[in-house]
Design a protein around this motif. Structure first.
Motif, PDB file in Angstrom:
ATOM      1  N   GLN A  11       0.811  -1.215   0.000  1.00 23.36           N
ATOM      2  CA  GLN A  11       0.000   0.000   0.000  1.00 23.36           C
ATOM      3  C   GLN A  11       0.839   1.257   0.000  1.00 23.36           C
ATOM      4  N   ARG A  12       0.195   2.335  -0.381  1.00 24.00           N
ATOM      5  CA  ARG A  12       0.653   3.707  -0.216  1.00 24.00           C
ATOM      6  C   ARG A  12      -0.506   4.404   0.491  1.00 24.00           C
ATOM      7  N   SER A  13      -0.349   5.652   0.829  1.00 23.59           N
ATOM      8  CA  SER A  13      -1.428   6.337   1.540  1.00 23.59           C
ATOM      9  C   SER A  13      -2.685   6.474   0.683  1.00 23.59           C
ATOM     10  N   ASP A  14      -2.525   6.484  -0.636  1.00 20.36           N
ATOM     11  CA  ASP A  14      -3.667   6.711  -1.519  1.00 20.36           C
ATOM     12  C   ASP A  14      -4.134   5.490  -2.308  1.00 20.36           C
ATOM     13  N   ASN A  74       0.586 -13.109 -13.641  1.00 25.91           N
ATOM     14  CA  ASN A  74      -0.245 -12.613 -12.548  1.00 25.91           C
ATOM     15  C   ASN A  74      -1.239 -11.570 -13.046  1.00 25.91           C
ATOM     16  N   ILE A  75      -2.150 -11.214 -12.169  1.00 24.79           N
ATOM     17  CA  ILE A  75      -3.138 -10.156 -12.428  1.00 24.79           C
ATOM     18  C   ILE A  75      -2.894  -9.095 -11.371  1.00 24.79           C
ATOM     19  N   GLN A  76      -2.649  -7.853 -11.810  1.00 25.12           N
ATOM     20  CA  GLN A  76      -2.325  -6.777 -10.881  1.00 25.12           C
ATOM     21  C   GLN A  76      -3.478  -5.781 -10.817  1.00 25.12           C
ATOM     22  N   TYR A  77      -3.806  -5.404  -9.603  1.00 28.00           N
ATOM     23  CA  TYR A  77      -4.846  -4.412  -9.369  1.00 28.00           C
ATOM     24  C   TYR A  77      -4.242  -3.249  -8.596  1.00 28.00           C
ATOM     25  N   ILE A  78      -4.548  -2.056  -9.050  1.00 26.35           N
ATOM     26  CA  ILE A  78      -4.214  -0.848  -8.297  1.00 26.35           C
ATOM     27  C   ILE A  78      -5.556  -0.273  -7.855  1.00 26.35           C
ATOM     28  N   VAL A  79      -5.807  -0.384  -6.569  1.00 25.04           N
ATOM     29  CA  VAL A  79      -7.093   0.016  -6.008  1.00 25.04           C
ATOM     30  C   VAL A  79      -6.919   1.351  -5.299  1.00 25.04           C
ATOM     31  N   LYS A  80      -7.662   2.350  -5.755  1.00 29.44           N
ATOM     32  CA  LYS A  80      -7.613   3.691  -5.175  1.00 29.44           C
ATOM     33  C   LYS A  80      -8.431   3.707  -3.885  1.00 29.44           C
ATOM     34  N   LYS A  81      -7.816   4.162  -2.809  1.00 27.03           N
ATOM     35  CA  LYS A  81      -8.520   4.274  -1.528  1.00 27.03           C
ATOM     36  C   LYS A  81      -9.474   5.464  -1.565  1.00 27.03           C
ATOM     37  N   ALA A  82     -10.585   5.366  -0.855  1.00 24.23           N
ATOM     38  CA  ALA A  82     -11.539   6.474  -0.776  1.00 24.23           C
ATOM     39  C   ALA A  82     -10.939   7.642  -0.001  1.00 24.23           C
ATOM     40  N   GLU A  83     -10.159   7.338   1.033  1.00 23.90           N
ATOM     41  CA  GLU A  83      -9.474   8.358   1.832  1.00 23.90           C
ATOM     42  C   GLU A  83      -7.977   8.085   1.794  1.00 23.90           C
ATOM     43  N   ASN A  84      -7.193   9.163   1.707  1.00 20.22           N
ATOM     44  CA  ASN A  84      -5.736   9.011   1.728  1.00 20.22           C
ATOM     45  C   ASN A  84      -5.269   8.797   3.163  1.00 20.22           C
ATOM     46  N   TRP A  86      -3.211   5.489   5.774  1.00 15.00           N
ATOM     47  CA  TRP A  86      -2.594   4.166   5.856  1.00 15.00           C
ATOM     48  C   TRP A  86      -3.524   3.213   6.579  1.00 15.00           C
ATOM     49  N   TRP A  87      -3.622   2.015   6.043  1.00 14.79           N
ATOM     50  CA  TRP A  87      -4.432   0.979   6.668  1.00 14.79           C
ATOM     51  C   TRP A  87      -3.539   0.099   7.521  1.00 14.79           C
ATOM     52  N   GLU A 111       5.144   3.708   5.991  1.00 16.05           N
ATOM     53  CA  GLU A 111       4.444   4.989   6.020  1.00 16.05           C
ATOM     54  C   GLU A 111       5.406   6.168   6.118  1.00 16.05           C
ATOM     55  N   ASP A 112       6.435   6.053   6.966  1.00 16.04           N
ATOM     56  CA  ASP A 112       7.373   7.161   7.145  1.00 16.04           C
ATOM     57  C   ASP A 112       8.378   7.283   6.009  1.00 16.04           C
ATOM     58  N   GLU A 113       8.408   6.320   5.090  1.00 19.08           N
ATOM     59  CA  GLU A 113       9.331   6.366   3.957  1.00 19.08           C
ATOM     60  C   GLU A 113       8.657   6.766   2.652  1.00 19.08           C
ATOM     61  N   GLU A 114       7.351   6.903   2.667  1.00 16.39           N
ATOM     62  CA  GLU A 114       6.615   7.138   1.426  1.00 16.39           C
ATOM     63  C   GLU A 114       7.094   8.368   0.680  1.00 16.39           C
TER      64      GLU A 114
END
Length: 187
Positions: A11-14, A74-84, A86-87, A111-114
């Protein structure tokens, strides 16, 4: 009965990266709901073995801005989070995650390296603070020239060596005159 393919995530924040490891996938079906429901099904192999995954993602997602790509392995998905944000985990289920679900350490960034990773932008809450660390004079940098050799065995020097070092340190270097020659006269 369907099988579960291996699934990696990061993940990323977004956004989320969800990678389904299924070589030669056929009849790929994918469904993503705004509440965070993720469904995947496909067949693979000569006998068309069915594979299926259903995950309840931890939070809501933006279906319109999410993307999928099918590769040979493989099958890759990039899923956009509704809120930016970290989960703490990928799915709502607490405790030990399913055995087919693992972290993709190749894509993982803490998270601190993003924002310090290559191509990262400045954190949105930092703003332009009006200073530059190299200009603050906090050390580092500013060194030009070769590293002087250091005599690190001072304890083992004899008294004669110490006297020689002291007398050579007392001698002044004579600056060159306007003609470029050193003035050898002592004042």
């Amino acid at each position: 009965m369907s099988r579960h393919p291996s699934v990696k995530w990061a993940q990323r924040s977004d956004k989320l990266f969800i990678i389904v490891q299924l070589p030669d996938a056929q009849d790929v079906k994918f469904k993503l709901e705004p509440e965070g429901k993720f469904f995947f099904s496909a067949t693979s192999g000569a006998d068309k073995t069915p594979y299926e995954i259903e995950l309840d993602l931890l939070d809501k997602v933006n279906v319109e801005e999410s993307k999928a790509g099918i590769g040979s392995r493989n099958i890759q998905y990039i899923v956009k989070k509704a809120e930016n944000k970290w989960w703490s985990r990928l799915i709502k289920q607490t405790g030990k995650p399913p055995v087919f679900l693992t972290v993709d350490w190749d894509k993982w960034i803490d998270e601190d390296e993003e924002f310090t990773s290559k191509g990262g932008a400045a954190p949105p809450d930092m703003g332009d603070m009006g200073f530059d660390f190299p200009d603050m004079g906090l050390g580092g940098g500013g060194f030009d020239g070769a590293v002087p050799e250091m005599d690190d065995d001072d304890e083992n020097d004899t008294e004669d060596e110490n006297v020689e070092e002291a007398s050579s340190a007392e001698k002044e270097e004579v600056p060159p005159t306007a003609s470029g020659e050193a003035d050898t006269k002592k004042t």
